[in-house]
Design a protein around this motif. Structure first.
Motif, PDB file in Angstrom:
ATOM      1  N   GLU A 238       0.834  -1.201   0.000  1.00  0.00           N
ATOM      2  CA  GLU A 238       0.000   0.000   0.000  1.00  0.00           C
ATOM      3  C   GLU A 238       0.867   1.248   0.000  1.00  0.00           C
ATOM      4  O   GLU A 238       1.998   1.243   0.498  1.00  0.00           O
ATOM      5  CB  GLU A 238      -0.903   0.045   1.244  1.00  0.00           C
ATOM      6  N   SER A 239       0.300   2.322  -0.522  1.00  0.00           N
ATOM      7  CA  SER A 239       0.964   3.620  -0.484  1.00  0.00           C
ATOM      8  C   SER A 239      -0.090   4.712  -0.556  1.00  0.00           C
ATOM      9  O   SER A 239      -1.260   4.429  -0.852  1.00  0.00           O
ATOM     10  CB  SER A 239       1.964   3.760  -1.642  1.00  0.00           C
ATOM     11  N   GLY A 240       0.320   5.944  -0.279  1.00  0.00           N
ATOM     12  CA  GLY A 240      -0.579   7.075  -0.435  1.00  0.00           C
ATOM     13  C   GLY A 240      -1.159   7.632   0.843  1.00  0.00           C
ATOM     14  O   GLY A 240      -1.875   8.630   0.820  1.00  0.00           O
ATOM     15  N   GLY A 241      -0.887   6.994   1.957  1.00  0.00           N
ATOM     16  CA  GLY A 241      -1.400   7.513   3.216  1.00  0.00           C
ATOM     17  C   GLY A 241      -0.707   8.808   3.603  1.00  0.00           C
ATOM     18  O   GLY A 241       0.273   9.223   2.993  1.00  0.00           O
TER      19      GLY A 241
ATOM     20  N   ARG B 166      -5.605   9.611  -2.045  1.00  0.00           N
ATOM     21  CA  ARG B 166      -5.753   8.463  -2.927  1.00  0.00           C
ATOM     22  C   ARG B 166      -4.765   7.391  -2.486  1.00  0.00           C
ATOM     23  O   ARG B 166      -3.551   7.589  -2.572  1.00  0.00           O
ATOM     24  CB  ARG B 166      -5.477   8.841  -4.371  1.00  0.00           C
ATOM     25  N   LEU B 167      -5.308   6.284  -2.015  1.00  0.00           N
ATOM     26  CA  LEU B 167      -4.477   5.153  -1.619  1.00  0.00           C
ATOM     27  C   LEU B 167      -4.290   4.215  -2.810  1.00  0.00           C
ATOM     28  O   LEU B 167      -5.189   4.077  -3.644  1.00  0.00           O
ATOM     29  CB  LEU B 167      -5.105   4.391  -0.467  1.00  0.00           C
ATOM     30  N   SER B 168      -3.142   3.588  -2.863  1.00  0.00           N
ATOM     31  CA  SER B 168      -2.869   2.612  -3.910  1.00  0.00           C
ATOM     32  C   SER B 168      -2.371   1.314  -3.290  1.00  0.00           C
ATOM     33  O   SER B 168      -1.697   1.331  -2.255  1.00  0.00           O
ATOM     34  CB  SER B 168      -1.823   3.146  -4.882  1.00  0.00           C
ATOM     35  N   CYS B 169      -2.703   0.233  -3.932  1.00  0.00           N
ATOM     36  CA  CYS B 169      -2.228  -1.083  -3.506  1.00  0.00           C
ATOM     37  C   CYS B 169      -1.716  -1.787  -4.757  1.00  0.00           C
ATOM     38  O   CYS B 169      -2.488  -2.066  -5.675  1.00  0.00           O
ATOM     39  CB  CYS B 169      -3.348  -1.880  -2.870  1.00  0.00           C
TER      40      CYS B 169
ATOM     41  N   TYR C  63      -5.610  -1.072   5.046  1.00  0.00           N
ATOM     42  CA  TYR C  63      -4.974  -2.269   4.519  1.00  0.00           C
ATOM     43  C   TYR C  63      -5.662  -2.713   3.231  1.00  0.00           C
ATOM     44  O   TYR C  63      -6.891  -2.644   3.132  1.00  0.00           O
ATOM     45  CB  TYR C  63      -5.087  -3.422   5.512  1.00  0.00           C
ATOM     46  N   CYS C  64      -4.890  -3.192   2.278  1.00  0.00           N
ATOM     47  CA  CYS C  64      -5.507  -3.861   1.145  1.00  0.00           C
ATOM     48  C   CYS C  64      -5.328  -5.362   1.327  1.00  0.00           C
ATOM     49  O   CYS C  64      -4.411  -5.817   2.031  1.00  0.00           O
ATOM     50  CB  CYS C  64      -4.946  -3.395  -0.183  1.00  0.00           C
TER      51      CYS C  64
ATOM     52  N   GLY D 298      -1.627  -6.578   2.811  1.00  0.00           N
ATOM     53  CA  GLY D 298      -0.496  -5.673   2.757  1.00  0.00           C
ATOM     54  C   GLY D 298      -0.101  -5.241   4.163  1.00  0.00           C
ATOM     55  O   GLY D 298      -0.723  -5.653   5.150  1.00  0.00           O
ATOM     56  N   GLN D 299       0.898  -4.392   4.255  1.00  0.00           N
ATOM     57  CA  GLN D 299       1.426  -3.980   5.558  1.00  0.00           C
ATOM     58  C   GLN D 299       0.651  -2.815   6.164  1.00  0.00           C
ATOM     59  O   GLN D 299       0.790  -2.512   7.347  1.00  0.00           O
ATOM     60  CB  GLN D 299       2.913  -3.604   5.439  1.00  0.00           C
ATOM     61  N   GLY D 300      -0.169  -2.152   5.357  1.00  0.00           N
ATOM     62  CA  GLY D 300      -0.978  -1.048   5.860  1.00  0.00           C
ATOM     63  C   GLY D 300      -0.336   0.307   5.622  1.00  0.00           C
ATOM     64  O   GLY D 300       0.894   0.423   5.528  1.00  0.00           O
TER      65      GLY D 300
END
Length: 122
Positions: free
Chosen positions: A6-9, A19-22, A95-96, A113-115
């Motif tokens: 995950e990213s974008g937090g 916008r979060l991405s996984c 989390y995704c 994912g790791q969150g």
């Protein structure tokens, strides 16, 4: 082994968007459903939204309908969560997850994912 990242937090203010991405290292074999969950401190992990890699069958938790949009890009195996009009109640680790049939419960997903932390302040 397929990994989810995950990213974008980040930290934003009430009313802002994120916008979060996984990104998956590959389409998880036998796990065609991608979901987003969140967990706030002291609370259970809760369902946010899910989508199939085919792009159909999106499902949203009632508390995000009209504010969040889940989408996917099959080209690079990425699932996005567009979050609009954020409030402090949206503060959580997001989390995704990938699952065979999906659903609204964490145990229905087998890969996580790791969150990524989302913090919304007023």
């Amino acid at each position: 082994q397929v990994q989810l990242v995950e990213s974008g937090g980040g930290s934003v203010q009430t009313g802002d968007s994120l916008r979060l991405s996984c990104t998956a290292s590959d389409v998880p074999d036998g796990e065609p459903v991608m979901g987003w969950f969140r967990q706030a401190p002291g609370k259970e992990r809760e369902f946010v939204a899910s989508i199939r890699w085919t792009g159909i069958g999106t499902v949203y938790a009632d508390f995000v309908k009209g504010r969040f949009i889940i989408s996917r890009e099959n080209v690079d195996f990425t699932v996005h969560l567009q979050m609009n009009n954020l409030t402090s109640e949206d503060t959580a680790v997001y989390y995704c997850a990938a699952g065979a049939v999906g659903g609204i419960y964490p145990h229905q997903y087998s890969r996580w994912g790791q969150g990524t932390q989302v913090t919304v302040s007023s």
